[in-house]
Design an enzyme around this catalytic site. Structure first.
Site, PDB file in Angstrom:
ATOM      1  N   VAL A  62      10.852  -4.552   4.853  1.00 41.22           N
ATOM      2  CA  VAL A  62      10.345  -3.629   5.866  1.00 41.22           C
ATOM      3  C   VAL A  62       9.405  -2.632   5.203  1.00 41.22           C
ATOM      4  CG1 VAL A  62      10.974  -1.731   7.411  1.00 41.22           C
ATOM      5  CG2 VAL A  62      12.173  -3.889   7.561  1.00 41.22           C
ATOM      6  N   LEU A  63       8.278  -2.435   5.848  1.00 43.21           N
ATOM      7  CA  LEU A  63       7.256  -1.498   5.393  1.00 43.21           C
ATOM      8  C   LEU A  63       7.335  -0.265   6.269  1.00 43.21           C
ATOM      9  CD1 LEU A  63       4.458  -4.204   5.315  1.00 43.21           C
ATOM     10  CD2 LEU A  63       5.802  -3.402   3.364  1.00 43.21           C
ATOM     11  N   GLU A  64       7.254   0.901   5.658  1.00 42.57           N
ATOM     12  CA  GLU A  64       7.268   2.163   6.412  1.00 42.57           C
ATOM     13  C   GLU A  64       5.860   2.735   6.346  1.00 42.57           C
ATOM     14  OE1 GLU A  64       9.541   3.049   3.404  1.00 42.57           O
ATOM     15  OE2 GLU A  64      11.348   2.106   4.146  1.00 42.57           O
TER      16      GLU A  64
ATOM     17  N   LYS B 229      23.463  -2.883   5.179  1.00 41.98           N
ATOM     18  CA  LYS B 229      23.041  -2.692   6.577  1.00 41.98           C
ATOM     19  C   LYS B 229      21.860  -3.564   6.982  1.00 41.98           C
ATOM     20  CE  LYS B 229      22.342   1.628   5.719  1.00 41.98           C
ATOM     21  NZ  LYS B 229      22.069   3.077   5.771  1.00 41.98           N
TER      22      LYS B 229
ATOM     23  N   ASP C 165      16.590  -4.336  -3.930  1.00 40.65           N
ATOM     24  CA  ASP C 165      17.825  -4.452  -4.702  1.00 40.65           C
ATOM     25  C   ASP C 165      18.096  -5.867  -5.202  1.00 40.65           C
ATOM     26  OD1 ASP C 165      18.704  -1.776  -4.580  1.00 40.65           O
ATOM     27  OD2 ASP C 165      19.522  -2.076  -2.573  1.00 40.65           O
TER      28      ASP C 165
ATOM     29  N   SER D  84      -4.025   0.138  -3.529  1.00 37.01           N
ATOM     30  CA  SER D  84      -4.835   1.325  -3.767  1.00 37.01           C
ATOM     31  C   SER D  84      -5.968   1.435  -2.748  1.00 37.01           C
ATOM     32  CB  SER D  84      -5.401   1.283  -5.191  1.00 37.01           C
ATOM     33  OG  SER D  84      -6.282   2.356  -5.411  1.00 37.01           O
ATOM     34  N   SER D  85      -6.575   0.316  -2.394  1.00 39.03           N
ATOM     35  CA  SER D  85      -7.680   0.334  -1.425  1.00 39.03           C
ATOM     36  C   SER D  85      -7.229   0.865  -0.074  1.00 39.03           C
ATOM     37  CB  SER D  85      -8.258  -1.074  -1.258  1.00 39.03           C
ATOM     38  OG  SER D  85      -8.821  -1.517  -2.468  1.00 39.03           O
ATOM     39  N   LEU D  86      -5.986   0.593   0.307  1.00 38.08           N
ATOM     40  CA  LEU D  86      -5.458   1.099   1.577  1.00 38.08           C
ATOM     41  C   LEU D  86      -5.068   2.567   1.450  1.00 38.08           C
ATOM     42  CD1 LEU D  86      -3.289  -1.985   2.604  1.00 38.08           C
ATOM     43  CD2 LEU D  86      -5.579  -1.371   3.418  1.00 38.08           C
TER      44      LEU D  86
END
Length: 193
Positions: free
Chosen positions: A136-138, A178, A128, A111-113
């Site tokens: 991986v972070l988007e 993938k 999953d 939340s702070s970000l």
């Protein structure tokens, strides 16, 4: 029903859930485990493509993705990655996570970000059953100022939810998985759909 802190610790102790390196107890909260930012990133290069036809022929989609995505960027210790307003970048968690076939995970940004405009995951926050690897972070900066992101900083929290039974097709056994065993900031593989 999501696992509470006591259950998360028990699943880690029993080896049913693996987070490497194992988080200290201070990072296991009521129903989450804090995760940190890794040092691998990927960005979009400057390009002149008007668009990418995501439903086009696979070889054309693959070639277009190769043109617009950077090679993986590995930051040395102590350096920052700067995410400018309106930019999207990929990164990874420092931790590698392995889920059994009867557990699904969820990633939430801090939340702070978010209050500074940083989206940690644009849409993909489910992990999953059967997943193994870094997450991986988007990243997307929807704020007004560039943000300096440093490897090792707290970036999000994982929660875990037991399934009604083991999945028949957990991620690690699927032929079409993938991103199996990913450790870096792997670019989109939509051309493999």
């Amino acid at each position: 029903m999501r696992l509470c802190d006591r259950d998360i610790e028990a699943w880690l102790d029993e080896g049913r859930l693996s987070i490497t390196p194992r988080p200290p107890v201070e990072r296991i909260n009521g129903a989450t485990v804090d995760v940190r930012l890794g040092n691998k990133f990927r960005t979009f290069r400057g390009h002149t493509a008007a668009f990418i036809d995501l439903s086009g022929p696979k070889d054309e989609v693959s070639a277009a993705l190769d043109r617009v995505m950077s090679d993986e960027i590995v930051l040395p210790d102590g350096e920052a990655f700067y995410l400018h307003p309106g930019e999207l970048a990929l990164a990874v968690t420092y931790e590698s996570v392995t889920l059994p076939p009867d557990l699904v995970g969820w990633l939430d940004g801090r939340s702070s970000l978010a209050r500074l405009g940083l989206m940690v995951h644009v849409t993909a926050h489910r992990i999953d059953p059967g997943w193994s690897g870094c997450i991986v972070l988007e990243f997307y900066n929807s704020g007004k100022l560039p943000l300096a992101l440093r490897p090792g900083m707290l970036i999000g929290a994982l929660s875990f939810e037991p399934l009604s039974g083991p999945a028949a097709r957990p991620y690690n056994r699927r032929q079409d998985a993938k991103y199996r065993d990913q450790q870096g900031a792997v670019a989109s593989r939509i051309d493999k759909d």
